[in-house]
Design an enzyme around this catalytic site. Sequence first.
Site, PDB file in Angstrom:
ATOM      1  N   GLU A   1      38.286  30.854  30.753  1.00 42.80           N
ATOM      2  CA  GLU A   1      38.772  29.892  31.600  1.00 42.80           C
ATOM      3  C   GLU A   1      37.663  28.761  31.593  1.00 42.80           C
ATOM      4  O   GLU A   1      38.234  27.505  31.652  1.00 42.80           O
ATOM      5  CB  GLU A   1      39.074  30.486  33.008  1.00 42.80           C
ATOM      6  CG  GLU A   1      39.869  29.665  34.000  1.00 42.80           C
ATOM      7  CD  GLU A   1      40.306  30.262  35.351  1.00 42.80           C
ATOM      8  OE1 GLU A   1      40.715  29.495  36.160  1.00 42.80           O
ATOM      9  OE2 GLU A   1      39.681  31.554  35.397  1.00 42.80           O
TER      10      GLU A   1
ATOM     11  N   HIS B   1      35.635  32.718  43.559  1.00 41.55           N
ATOM     12  CA  HIS B   1      36.574  32.912  42.291  1.00 41.55           C
ATOM     13  C   HIS B   1      36.831  34.140  41.813  1.00 41.55           C
ATOM     14  O   HIS B   1      37.876  34.559  41.231  1.00 41.55           O
ATOM     15  CB  HIS B   1      36.555  31.472  41.326  1.00 41.55           C
ATOM     16  CG  HIS B   1      37.377  31.699  40.232  1.00 41.55           C
ATOM     17  ND1 HIS B   1      37.066  31.810  39.137  1.00 41.55           N
ATOM     18  CD2 HIS B   1      38.968  31.283  40.255  1.00 41.55           C
ATOM     19  CE1 HIS B   1      38.150  31.782  38.113  1.00 41.55           C
ATOM     20  NE2 HIS B   1      39.144  31.545  39.152  1.00 41.55           N
TER      21      HIS B   1
ATOM     22  N   GLU C   1      38.444  36.904  43.811  1.00 37.85           N
ATOM     23  CA  GLU C   1      39.814  36.391  43.699  1.00 37.85           C
ATOM     24  C   GLU C   1      40.365  37.185  42.542  1.00 37.85           C
ATOM     25  O   GLU C   1      41.393  37.942  42.742  1.00 37.85           O
ATOM     26  CB  GLU C   1      40.108  34.929  43.598  1.00 37.85           C
ATOM     27  CG  GLU C   1      41.700  34.571  43.585  1.00 37.85           C
ATOM     28  CD  GLU C   1      41.657  33.657  42.510  1.00 37.85           C
ATOM     29  OE1 GLU C   1      42.706  33.684  41.757  1.00 37.85           O
ATOM     30  OE2 GLU C   1      41.447  32.438  43.079  1.00 37.85           O
TER      31      GLU C   1
END
Length: 417
Positions: A125, A45, A48
């Site tokens: 997040e 992640h 990304e």
Amino acid sequence: MINHRLDNGLRVVAEEMPGFRSVSFGIWVRTGSRNERRDESGISHFIEHMLFKGTPSRSAREIADIFDGIGGNVNAFTTKEYTCYYAKVLDNHLPVAVDVLSDMFFNPKLDPEEMEKEKKVILEEIAMYEDTPDDLVHDLASRAAYGEHPLAWSILGRKERLLTFEPDDLRAYMRRRYRPDNTVIALAGRVPAGALDMIRERFSAFAPAESGEAEDAPAFAGGLVFHGKKTEQNHLCLSLPGYAYDHPDLYGMILLNNLIGGGMSSRLFQEIREKRGLAYSVYSYHSAHTDSGLFTIYAGTAPEQTRDVLDITLETLADVRDNGITDAELARGKEQLKGNLILSLESTGSRMNRIGKNELLLGRHYTIDELLDRIDRVSHDDIRRCIRHLFSRPFAAAMVGSSDDSINALRRDSLVL
């Protein structure tokens, strides 16, 4: 449909959609949280995110300006088993999308200062996710079902590991996982002439640096996970064994899911929300992986109603286990599933997702007519076989709430055949 393999092993699939002026372009990599080592948790992640932070020739702002300037969309997502970088643009702007996305893919700058900034973004997040119990409980459900297997790990990773990542860690992971034999290029929409030449020009030099690693299939653990948190509701998940992507009974299981909790007419929605008003949100879903699957039921309800919701859920499941489904439910379920399938493919993005994912994970493609035929051929015998699989093990349970009394009182083997 175009299905081509470059000399380096990279697969390219494309589906022409007459009447459209847009084209969706995606780079699919078969890597996600299940492919990480323990000390790499969250690195898929994080990579990304970092691919959008600039290359030696383009800053992050310039990348954003390019796509805004052509009226296109660019984004990415990471799952447990794959990562996708994609853009949707007008067909005449496809060369721009291929140029920029391939630059991001092959030449990420991975600037240490930008990495530190992005770590803060991902920490926020994670905090947002942990503050959203109706999201958090699904991660806990995976842990309850799969124990310590990597499929149970959070895609976002662990804070303490995230803070340690350095540029060399990301490059090492990309050498291991970002390989042409592990990657698919997918296009759907108005695919212009010469699209394959564009792909070949940008990706033919893509060469593997390391061999891949074998993936161990998970065993269904059937555990229990509770996360204490002061909330207005208890958030519950019950999980049972499901099927892998390529299992012949997958559509039977999806049909069974729709009946149990997949829509407003489902048994759980009608019993728990419509008849008794015990929950605003109650549903079920099936998650298919390459070598396993999970059938999961979710409900959010007040603490004093938790026991009732659990009892109704178990009664509903026991009725399905003991009596199966009716002819009318089977017929209605097939039409619902066929309608959902067709409606889900009415955009270039959804078509690109379908062919990219199928090529990456299955290495084959079914036509829409073939899929509709598979749905139509689901029989009561198929459903009964799905039911036997569903109730072959004690179910897993997870909850986020203020007290674990109701979930601890469950007999998780009560549904086993």
